[in-house]
Write a protein that holds these residues in place. Sequence first.
Motif, PDB file in Angstrom:
ATOM      1  N   SER A  63       0.806  -1.346   0.023  1.00  0.00           N
ATOM      2  CA  SER A  63      -0.024   0.003   0.035  1.00  0.00           C
ATOM      3  C   SER A  63       0.736   1.160  -0.057  1.00  0.00           C
ATOM      4  CB  SER A  63      -0.942  -0.021   0.981  1.00  0.00           C
ATOM      5  OG  SER A  63      -0.089   0.250   2.512  1.00  0.00           O
ATOM      6  N   PRO A  64       0.486   2.453  -0.190  1.00  0.00           N
ATOM      7  CA  PRO A  64       1.202   3.696  -0.454  1.00  0.00           C
ATOM      8  C   PRO A  64       1.893   4.106   0.864  1.00  0.00           C
ATOM      9  CG  PRO A  64      -0.653   3.882  -1.887  1.00  0.00           C
ATOM     10  CD  PRO A  64      -0.986   2.409  -1.114  1.00  0.00           C
ATOM     11  N   ASP A  65       0.952   3.695   1.971  1.00  0.00           N
ATOM     12  CA  ASP A  65       1.734   4.219   3.434  1.00  0.00           C
ATOM     13  C   ASP A  65       2.531   2.930   3.996  1.00  0.00           C
ATOM     14  OD1 ASP A  65      -0.242   2.091   4.135  1.00  0.00           O
ATOM     15  OD2 ASP A  65      -1.528   3.573   4.996  1.00  0.00           O
ATOM     16  N   GLY A  66       2.774   1.672   3.163  1.00  0.00           N
ATOM     17  CA  GLY A  66       3.394   0.797   3.752  1.00  0.00           C
ATOM     18  C   GLY A  66       2.968  -0.079   4.662  1.00  0.00           C
ATOM     19  N   LYS A  67       1.742   0.280   5.138  1.00  0.00           N
ATOM     20  CA  LYS A  67       1.034  -0.217   6.180  1.00  0.00           C
ATOM     21  C   LYS A  67       0.203  -1.690   5.984  1.00  0.00           C
ATOM     22  CE  LYS A  67       0.890   3.778   9.299  1.00  0.00           C
ATOM     23  NZ  LYS A  67       0.007   4.637   9.996  1.00  0.00           N
ATOM     24  N   ARG A  68       0.267  -1.921   4.641  1.00  0.00           N
ATOM     25  CA  ARG A  68      -0.752  -2.917   4.348  1.00  0.00           C
ATOM     26  C   ARG A  68      -0.274  -3.695   2.997  1.00  0.00           C
ATOM     27  NH1 ARG A  68      -6.132   0.038   3.392  1.00  0.00           N
ATOM     28  NH2 ARG A  68      -4.828   1.682   2.692  1.00  0.00           N
ATOM     29  N   LEU A  69      -0.618  -5.015   2.904  1.00  0.00           N
ATOM     30  CA  LEU A  69      -0.231  -5.500   1.562  1.00  0.00           C
ATOM     31  C   LEU A  69      -1.425  -6.236   1.041  1.00  0.00           C
ATOM     32  CD1 LEU A  69       2.699  -6.227   0.784  1.00  0.00           C
ATOM     33  CD2 LEU A  69       2.441  -8.363   1.666  1.00  0.00           C
ATOM     34  N   ALA A  70      -1.649  -5.920  -0.414  1.00  0.00           N
ATOM     35  CA  ALA A  70      -2.692  -6.544  -1.093  1.00  0.00           C
ATOM     36  C   ALA A  70      -2.046  -7.797  -1.716  1.00  0.00           C
ATOM     37  CB  ALA A  70      -2.856  -5.642  -2.361  1.00  0.00           C
ATOM     38  N   LEU A  71      -2.727  -8.935  -1.610  1.00  0.00           N
ATOM     39  CA  LEU A  71      -2.094 -10.349  -2.295  1.00  0.00           C
ATOM     40  C   LEU A  71      -3.295 -11.309  -2.737  1.00  0.00           C
ATOM     41  CD1 LEU A  71      -1.428 -12.342   0.986  1.00  0.00           C
ATOM     42  CD2 LEU A  71      -2.720 -10.200   1.231  1.00  0.00           C
ATOM     43  N   VAL A  72      -2.989 -12.130  -3.440  1.00  0.00           N
ATOM     44  CA  VAL A  72      -3.735 -13.100  -4.076  1.00  0.00           C
ATOM     45  C   VAL A  72      -3.760 -14.350  -3.296  1.00  0.00           C
ATOM     46  CG1 VAL A  72      -4.367 -14.396  -6.000  1.00  0.00           C
ATOM     47  CG2 VAL A  72      -3.853 -11.696  -6.186  1.00  0.00           C
ATOM     48  N   LEU A  73      -5.031 -14.821  -2.721  1.00  0.00           N
ATOM     49  CA  LEU A  73      -4.896 -16.295  -1.905  1.00  0.00           C
ATOM     50  C   LEU A  73      -6.113 -17.174  -2.694  1.00  0.00           C
ATOM     51  CD1 LEU A  73      -4.924 -14.953   1.524  1.00  0.00           C
ATOM     52  CD2 LEU A  73      -2.821 -15.699   0.270  1.00  0.00           C
ATOM     53  N   SER A  74      -5.903 -18.313  -2.486  1.00  0.00           N
ATOM     54  CA  SER A  74      -6.856 -19.255  -3.198  1.00  0.00           C
ATOM     55  C   SER A  74      -7.476 -20.206  -2.053  1.00  0.00           C
ATOM     56  CB  SER A  74      -6.236 -20.074  -4.443  1.00  0.00           C
ATOM     57  OG  SER A  74      -5.217 -20.919  -3.880  1.00  0.00           O
ATOM     58  N   LYS A  75      -7.272 -19.554  -0.701  1.00  0.00           N
ATOM     59  CA  LYS A  75      -7.561 -20.681   0.297  1.00  0.00           C
ATOM     60  C   LYS A  75      -9.118 -20.836   0.424  1.00  0.00           C
ATOM     61  CE  LYS A  75      -7.674 -16.922   3.656  1.00  0.00           C
ATOM     62  NZ  LYS A  75      -9.054 -17.124   4.428  1.00  0.00           N
ATOM     63  N   GLY A  76      -9.924 -19.843  -0.325  1.00  0.00           N
ATOM     64  CA  GLY A  76     -11.276 -20.009  -0.415  1.00  0.00           C
ATOM     65  C   GLY A  76     -11.876 -20.766  -1.603  1.00  0.00           C
ATOM     66  N   GLY A  77     -10.704 -21.295  -2.444  1.00  0.00           N
ATOM     67  CA  GLY A  77     -11.159 -21.976  -3.809  1.00  0.00           C
ATOM     68  C   GLY A  77     -10.662 -21.393  -4.884  1.00  0.00           C
ATOM     69  N   ASN A  78     -11.350 -20.224  -5.396  1.00  0.00           N
ATOM     70  CA  ASN A  78     -10.643 -19.662  -6.423  1.00  0.00           C
ATOM     71  C   ASN A  78      -9.808 -18.291  -6.046  1.00  0.00           C
ATOM     72  OD1 ASN A  78     -11.989 -20.982  -8.428  1.00  0.00           O
ATOM     73  ND2 ASN A  78     -13.897 -19.798  -8.157  1.00  0.00           N
ATOM     74  N   PRO A  79      -8.723 -17.874  -6.805  1.00  0.00           N
ATOM     75  CA  PRO A  79      -7.880 -16.999  -6.433  1.00  0.00           C
ATOM     76  C   PRO A  79      -8.724 -15.727  -6.171  1.00  0.00           C
ATOM     77  CG  PRO A  79      -6.960 -18.206  -8.249  1.00  0.00           C
ATOM     78  CD  PRO A  79      -8.252 -18.729  -8.118  1.00  0.00           C
ATOM     79  N   ASP A  80      -8.647 -15.194  -5.070  1.00  0.00           N
ATOM     80  CA  ASP A  80      -9.032 -13.694  -4.750  1.00  0.00           C
ATOM     81  C   ASP A  80      -8.118 -12.741  -4.233  1.00  0.00           C
ATOM     82  OD1 ASP A  80     -12.053 -13.527  -5.440  1.00  0.00           O
ATOM     83  OD2 ASP A  80     -12.328 -15.472  -4.286  1.00  0.00           O
ATOM     84  N   VAL A  81      -8.305 -11.586  -4.414  1.00  0.00           N
ATOM     85  CA  VAL A  81      -7.806 -10.563  -3.850  1.00  0.00           C
ATOM     86  C   VAL A  81      -7.872 -10.275  -2.391  1.00  0.00           C
ATOM     87  CG1 VAL A  81      -7.039  -8.023  -4.109  1.00  0.00           C
ATOM     88  CG2 VAL A  81      -7.271  -9.431  -5.909  1.00  0.00           C
ATOM     89  N   TYR A  82      -6.907 -10.207  -1.368  1.00  0.00           N
ATOM     90  CA  TYR A  82      -7.039  -9.908  -0.037  1.00  0.00           C
ATOM     91  C   TYR A  82      -6.087  -8.863   0.089  1.00  0.00           C
ATOM     92  CZ  TYR A  82      -9.289 -14.511   0.603  1.00  0.00           C
ATOM     93  OH  TYR A  82     -10.187 -15.481   0.344  1.00  0.00           O
ATOM     94  N   ILE A  83      -6.588  -8.057   1.444  1.00  0.00           N
ATOM     95  CA  ILE A  83      -5.531  -7.209   2.052  1.00  0.00           C
ATOM     96  C   ILE A  83      -5.211  -7.535   3.379  1.00  0.00           C
ATOM     97  CG2 ILE A  83      -5.389  -4.801   2.823  1.00  0.00           C
ATOM     98  CD1 ILE A  83      -7.153  -3.852   0.777  1.00  0.00           C
ATOM     99  N   LEU A  84      -3.915  -7.374   3.710  1.00  0.00           N
ATOM    100  CA  LEU A  84      -3.301  -7.843   4.954  1.00  0.00           C
ATOM    101  C   LEU A  84      -2.881  -6.595   5.520  1.00  0.00           C
ATOM    102  CD1 LEU A  84      -2.305 -10.202   7.123  1.00  0.00           C
ATOM    103  CD2 LEU A  84      -0.211 -10.189   5.583  1.00  0.00           C
ATOM    104  N   ASP A  85      -3.291  -6.268   6.839  1.00  0.00           N
ATOM    105  CA  ASP A  85      -2.816  -5.477   7.709  1.00  0.00           C
ATOM    106  C   ASP A  85      -1.512  -5.955   8.324  1.00  0.00           C
ATOM    107  OD1 ASP A  85      -2.458  -3.941  10.493  1.00  0.00           O
ATOM    108  OD2 ASP A  85      -3.868  -2.708   9.632  1.00  0.00           O
ATOM    109  N   LEU A  86      -0.381  -5.151   8.132  1.00  0.00           N
ATOM    110  CA  LEU A  86       0.809  -5.698   8.600  1.00  0.00           C
ATOM    111  C   LEU A  86       1.097  -5.706  10.026  1.00  0.00           C
ATOM    112  CD1 LEU A  86       3.047  -4.706   5.593  1.00  0.00           C
ATOM    113  CD2 LEU A  86       2.214  -6.789   6.113  1.00  0.00           C
ATOM    114  N   ASP A  87       0.469  -4.650  10.730  1.00  0.00           N
ATOM    115  CA  ASP A  87       0.396  -4.463  12.201  1.00  0.00           C
ATOM    116  C   ASP A  87      -0.160  -5.802  12.894  1.00  0.00           C
ATOM    117  OD1 ASP A  87       2.515  -2.480  12.045  1.00  0.00           O
ATOM    118  OD2 ASP A  87       0.779  -0.933  12.142  1.00  0.00           O
TER     119      ASP A  87
END
Length: 207
Positions: A28-52
């Motif tokens: 993310s622009p502020d460096g606090k989050r990470l967008a990523l792709v996970l398929s743990k729910g079946g199909n690949p989807d976009v998620y956001i992870l709060d790094l803190d």
Amino acid sequence: AIYIQEVVSGKRILISHHPGLNSAPAWSPDGKRLALVLSKGGNPDVYILDLDSRKLRRVTRSFAIDTEPVWSPDGSALVFTSDRGGRPQLYRVALGDGKVQRLTFEGRYNARASWSPDGKYIAMVNGDRGKYRIAVLDLASGAMRVLTDTALDESPSFAPNGSMIIYATEIGQKGVLSAVSVDGRVHQRLMLQKGAAREPAWSPYLQ
């Protein structure tokens, strides 16, 4: 799995290790989050992870493949590649209300988005009739312009000042780096004395 590696110390930190795909991380622009792709729910989807907090938020829900998320400069939206319309195209999702909007309609393939620092343009790989070229989309008008005339272009990345786009291409069966201005008027080729080059990424301004 997805790791963060500290440049100075070389230390690696495990960030994501879910079943299935863990791919396409984007800061993310502020460096606090990470967008990523996970398929743990079946199909690949976009998620956001709060790094803190390490809290995970699911952004897309589709039976298609959603991948390659890219943040808007203000952090309010993501652009991603999806084949939910039948072929890979670019979509924008607003993080406030989750509304998804298709952005690209010209060409059979549009992917590998890069958002300009001023938020006005999206650079991408545009594929049509067997040729893959760098194109830019004006978000205000919706107009798309193909900027290059080579056939195997990939990985566009905006310069920090937004004036140029660096990308990889193939010349004489060798991977090289090239750059093109946003208006398509200036073209540069960056030749390497040895080896081939792929996957360029422009660094931010360094203090």
